[in-house]
Design a protein around this motif. Sequence first.
Motif, PDB file in Angstrom:
ATOM      1  N   ILE A   1       0.868  -1.173   0.000  1.00 15.45           N
ATOM      2  CA  ILE A   1       0.000   0.000   0.000  1.00 15.45           C
ATOM      3  C   ILE A   1       0.906   1.224   0.000  1.00 15.45           C
ATOM      4  O   ILE A   1       1.943   1.233   0.656  1.00 15.45           O
ATOM      5  CB  ILE A   1      -0.926   0.028   1.236  1.00 15.45           C
ATOM      6  N   ALA A   2       0.499   2.253  -0.730  1.00 13.38           N
ATOM      7  CA  ALA A   2       1.283   3.485  -0.750  1.00 13.38           C
ATOM      8  C   ALA A   2       1.211   4.128   0.637  1.00 13.38           C
ATOM      9  O   ALA A   2       0.231   4.790   0.973  1.00 13.38           O
ATOM     10  CB  ALA A   2       0.755   4.446  -1.810  1.00 13.38           C
ATOM     11  N   ALA A   3       2.242   3.889   1.443  1.00 12.61           N
ATOM     12  CA  ALA A   3       2.239   4.390   2.818  1.00 12.61           C
ATOM     13  C   ALA A   3       2.232   5.914   2.861  1.00 12.61           C
ATOM     14  O   ALA A   3       1.622   6.516   3.729  1.00 12.61           O
ATOM     15  CB  ALA A   3       3.458   3.865   3.563  1.00 12.61           C
ATOM     16  N   MET A   4       2.927   6.551   1.941  1.00 12.20           N
ATOM     17  CA  MET A   4       2.918   8.009   1.822  1.00 12.20           C
ATOM     18  C   MET A   4       2.379   8.341   0.434  1.00 12.20           C
ATOM     19  O   MET A   4       3.128   8.406  -0.531  1.00 12.20           O
ATOM     20  CB  MET A   4       4.333   8.572   1.997  1.00 12.20           C
TER      21      MET A   4
ATOM     22  N   PRO B   1      -6.154   3.653  -2.708  1.00 17.87           N
ATOM     23  CA  PRO B   1      -4.734   3.572  -2.348  1.00 17.87           C
ATOM     24  C   PRO B   1      -4.081   2.259  -2.770  1.00 17.87           C
ATOM     25  O   PRO B   1      -2.869   2.224  -2.993  1.00 17.87           O
ATOM     26  CB  PRO B   1      -4.734   3.717  -0.825  1.00 17.87           C
ATOM     27  N   ALA B   2      -4.856   1.177  -2.862  1.00 20.61           N
ATOM     28  CA  ALA B   2      -4.279  -0.122  -3.209  1.00 20.61           C
ATOM     29  C   ALA B   2      -3.792  -0.149  -4.652  1.00 20.61           C
ATOM     30  O   ALA B   2      -2.744  -0.710  -4.961  1.00 20.61           O
ATOM     31  CB  ALA B   2      -5.305  -1.227  -2.972  1.00 20.61           C
ATOM     32  N   THR B   3      -4.576   0.454  -5.550  1.00 24.95           N
ATOM     33  CA  THR B   3      -4.228   0.440  -6.974  1.00 24.95           C
ATOM     34  C   THR B   3      -3.661   1.774  -7.448  1.00 24.95           C
ATOM     35  O   THR B   3      -3.345   1.906  -8.629  1.00 24.95           O
ATOM     36  CB  THR B   3      -5.472   0.098  -7.808  1.00 24.95           C
ATOM     37  N   ARG B   4      -3.570   2.748  -6.537  1.00 23.09           N
ATOM     38  CA  ARG B   4      -3.051   4.087  -6.854  1.00 23.09           C
ATOM     39  C   ARG B   4      -3.870   4.769  -7.951  1.00 23.09           C
ATOM     40  O   ARG B   4      -3.342   5.527  -8.771  1.00 23.09           O
ATOM     41  CB  ARG B   4      -1.571   4.020  -7.257  1.00 23.09           C
TER      42      ARG B   4
ATOM     43  N   GLU C   1       5.345  -2.069  -6.980  1.00 15.25           N
ATOM     44  CA  GLU C   1       4.480  -2.714  -7.965  1.00 15.25           C
ATOM     45  C   GLU C   1       4.512  -4.227  -7.835  1.00 15.25           C
ATOM     46  O   GLU C   1       3.512  -4.912  -8.040  1.00 15.25           O
ATOM     47  CB  GLU C   1       4.911  -2.305  -9.373  1.00 15.25           C
ATOM     48  N   ASP C   2       5.670  -4.800  -7.486  1.00 17.28           N
ATOM     49  CA  ASP C   2       5.783  -6.252  -7.372  1.00 17.28           C
ATOM     50  C   ASP C   2       5.171  -6.769  -6.075  1.00 17.28           C
ATOM     51  O   ASP C   2       4.618  -7.864  -6.030  1.00 17.28           O
ATOM     52  CB  ASP C   2       7.256  -6.676  -7.445  1.00 17.28           C
ATOM     53  N   ALA C   3       5.258  -5.958  -5.025  1.00 17.06           N
ATOM     54  CA  ALA C   3       4.790  -6.422  -3.712  1.00 17.06           C
ATOM     55  C   ALA C   3       3.294  -6.643  -3.686  1.00 17.06           C
ATOM     56  O   ALA C   3       2.798  -7.498  -2.967  1.00 17.06           O
ATOM     57  CB  ALA C   3       5.184  -5.416  -2.633  1.00 17.06           C
ATOM     58  N   LYS C   4       2.536  -5.884  -4.470  1.00 17.26           N
ATOM     59  CA  LYS C   4       1.090  -5.994  -4.400  1.00 17.26           C
ATOM     60  C   LYS C   4       0.570  -7.338  -4.889  1.00 17.26           C
ATOM     61  O   LYS C   4      -0.539  -7.750  -4.577  1.00 17.26           O
ATOM     62  CB  LYS C   4       0.426  -4.880  -5.204  1.00 17.26           C
ATOM     63  N   GLU C   5       1.397  -8.056  -5.665  1.00 16.88           N
ATOM     64  CA  GLU C   5       0.947  -9.338  -6.183  1.00 16.88           C
ATOM     65  C   GLU C   5       0.881 -10.404  -5.100  1.00 16.88           C
ATOM     66  O   GLU C   5       0.215 -11.405  -5.233  1.00 16.88           O
ATOM     67  CB  GLU C   5       1.890  -9.801  -7.305  1.00 16.88           C
ATOM     68  N   THR C   6       1.616 -10.209  -4.017  1.00 19.38           N
ATOM     69  CA  THR C   6       1.630 -11.189  -2.929  1.00 19.38           C
ATOM     70  C   THR C   6       0.783 -10.665  -1.781  1.00 19.38           C
ATOM     71  O   THR C   6       1.168  -9.733  -1.099  1.00 19.38           O
ATOM     72  CB  THR C   6       3.070 -11.431  -2.438  1.00 19.38           C
ATOM     73  N   HIS C   7      -0.374 -11.256  -1.592  1.00 19.83           N
ATOM     74  CA  HIS C   7      -1.269 -10.814  -0.519  1.00 19.83           C
ATOM     75  C   HIS C   7      -0.846 -11.454   0.793  1.00 19.83           C
ATOM     76  O   HIS C   7      -0.594 -12.650   0.868  1.00 19.83           O
ATOM     77  CB  HIS C   7      -2.717 -11.190  -0.850  1.00 19.83           C
TER      78      HIS C   7
ATOM     79  N   PRO D   1      -8.171  -3.033   1.723  1.00 18.09           N
ATOM     80  CA  PRO D   1      -7.972  -2.676   0.312  1.00 18.09           C
ATOM     81  C   PRO D   1      -8.916  -3.413  -0.625  1.00 18.09           C
ATOM     82  O   PRO D   1      -9.380  -4.515  -0.336  1.00 18.09           O
ATOM     83  CB  PRO D   1      -6.516  -3.085   0.047  1.00 18.09           C
ATOM     84  N   CYS D   2      -9.204  -2.774  -1.749  1.00 20.18           N
ATOM     85  CA  CYS D   2     -10.027  -3.353  -2.797  1.00 20.18           C
ATOM     86  C   CYS D   2      -9.184  -3.443  -4.069  1.00 20.18           C
ATOM     87  O   CYS D   2      -8.679  -2.422  -4.560  1.00 20.18           O
ATOM     88  CB  CYS D   2     -11.271  -2.493  -3.040  1.00 20.18           C
ATOM     89  N   TRP D   3      -9.042  -4.663  -4.604  1.00 20.43           N
ATOM     90  CA  TRP D   3      -8.183  -4.904  -5.776  1.00 20.43           C
ATOM     91  C   TRP D   3      -8.991  -5.318  -7.003  1.00 20.43           C
ATOM     92  O   TRP D   3      -8.428  -5.868  -7.953  1.00 20.43           O
ATOM     93  CB  TRP D   3      -7.190  -6.030  -5.467  1.00 20.43           C
ATOM     94  N   THR D   4     -10.297  -5.081  -7.023  1.00 21.65           N
ATOM     95  CA  THR D   4     -11.143  -5.720  -8.033  1.00 21.65           C
ATOM     96  C   THR D   4     -11.054  -5.122  -9.430  1.00 21.65           C
ATOM     97  O   THR D   4     -11.646  -5.660 -10.348  1.00 21.65           O
ATOM     98  CB  THR D   4     -12.626  -5.681  -7.596  1.00 21.65           C
ATOM     99  N   GLY D   5     -10.354  -4.025  -9.637  1.00 17.27           N
ATOM    100  CA  GLY D   5     -10.235  -3.516 -10.998  1.00 17.27           C
ATOM    101  C   GLY D   5     -10.170  -2.010 -11.079  1.00 17.27           C
ATOM    102  O   GLY D   5      -9.801  -1.319 -10.122  1.00 17.27           O
TER     103      GLY D   5
END
Length: 424
Positions: free
Chosen positions: A81-84, A110-113, A328-334, A414-418
Amino acid sequence: MAPLGLQLLPEDILACILRRLAPRSLAASRGVCKSWCALVDECHLLRTDLLPLSLYGIFFLEGDYPSLPKFFASHLIQGKIAAMPDYLNRECVLNHCNGLLLLWDEVVNPATRQRVVLPSPPPLCAGMEKFFDDRCLVFDPTVSPHYEVLHIPSVPPMPGSTAMFADESEWPPSRYPIQVFSSRTWTWEERLFVRRGEAAGTIADMKSDEQQEDRYAVYWKGAVYVHAQNDSIIRIILSDGEYEVINSPTSTKLGGHLHLGKSEKGVYYALTCSLQKRIQVWLLTDSCGRLEWILKNDIGLVPMFENISGDQDEHSASWMLHKGSYDEDAKETHAEDKLELNFENGIILEAGHNTEWDYRSEVIHFLGFHPCKEVAFLWLSEKRVVAYHLSSSKVQYLGNLRLHCLGYSFPYTPCWTGELVGQN
């Protein structure tokens, strides 16, 4: 209603077709008809890891002045998540709902910026130009990818600002004008919501009310609940075009701070009192169509201060203030499966506990409810953050958060649905 051809398909074939849809489209398909909604739910077609069902941390504002939100969370979600969130302007977060944040004129994920700028709302109706408004966001990705924003009028305290209303006039009025923005039509419209039952009070009552600066609004099962003036709750039923006033279960005249939120079983109301070192929690229940508050917890917090000292071992802290940027890579691993709160070794609080220890300088700040579990988050004496389990009365130390002043705060799922719906 679904097309006739699709209605005739066997359920297993229809499920196979729906499974090929993108998450947002699949969520939207639940609103086509009852049979589709049941099929999607029974076959577990929606990926729950993409829905706002897992707690990732707590967003908060430092102080009451406009500032970028900050993020307090487990070290396991570093970079997810974008902490700042430096892609935002310096605006306060006004409300949040199921993974989306509402700023002054923007909606942000914030999850998908992703962010979208909303069109300017129309002016308030004649005679209410100087009224304030409580702003809230409505979003349920399991129903639709679309969202709504409500501007709900509230009475300003300034003399002469309510000229069209006499002091003895009821508030809210029997026909309550609310500005509503819909991402589906990308327009604002003024909707009149008709009141059920009694008003919260009069215009004079609202003017005399010493309002909390951080009053909250939550969305639960098709209705918006707004912590309004004089600490009453306004329940707005969006589909019916109606609203009703729910009286507060308690008063803050003798001190304390109220917090409206939602958790596992619905809508909750909490009162924290730093002077008495107590917390009370109520659950809103519906008994044969009658809404009433049920007291769930009334407990002293002194044992918590005794056992969680200011010198708590930093190595035992599992949460921290995140200062890193989005990866960008970290978000793929929940990591939500590793973020479960563990109360096995928690401190047990007992009602009626007495002590000779002087804790008059200790301050309690309510950070919010866990959206999916009966857990409340507390910030103690400008230092320590703990999770309080409402059923077992156990407390878990999470980590240190050293601030001088803390404003609006909320647990974040967070919501990652699209894609975030914007203007076509």
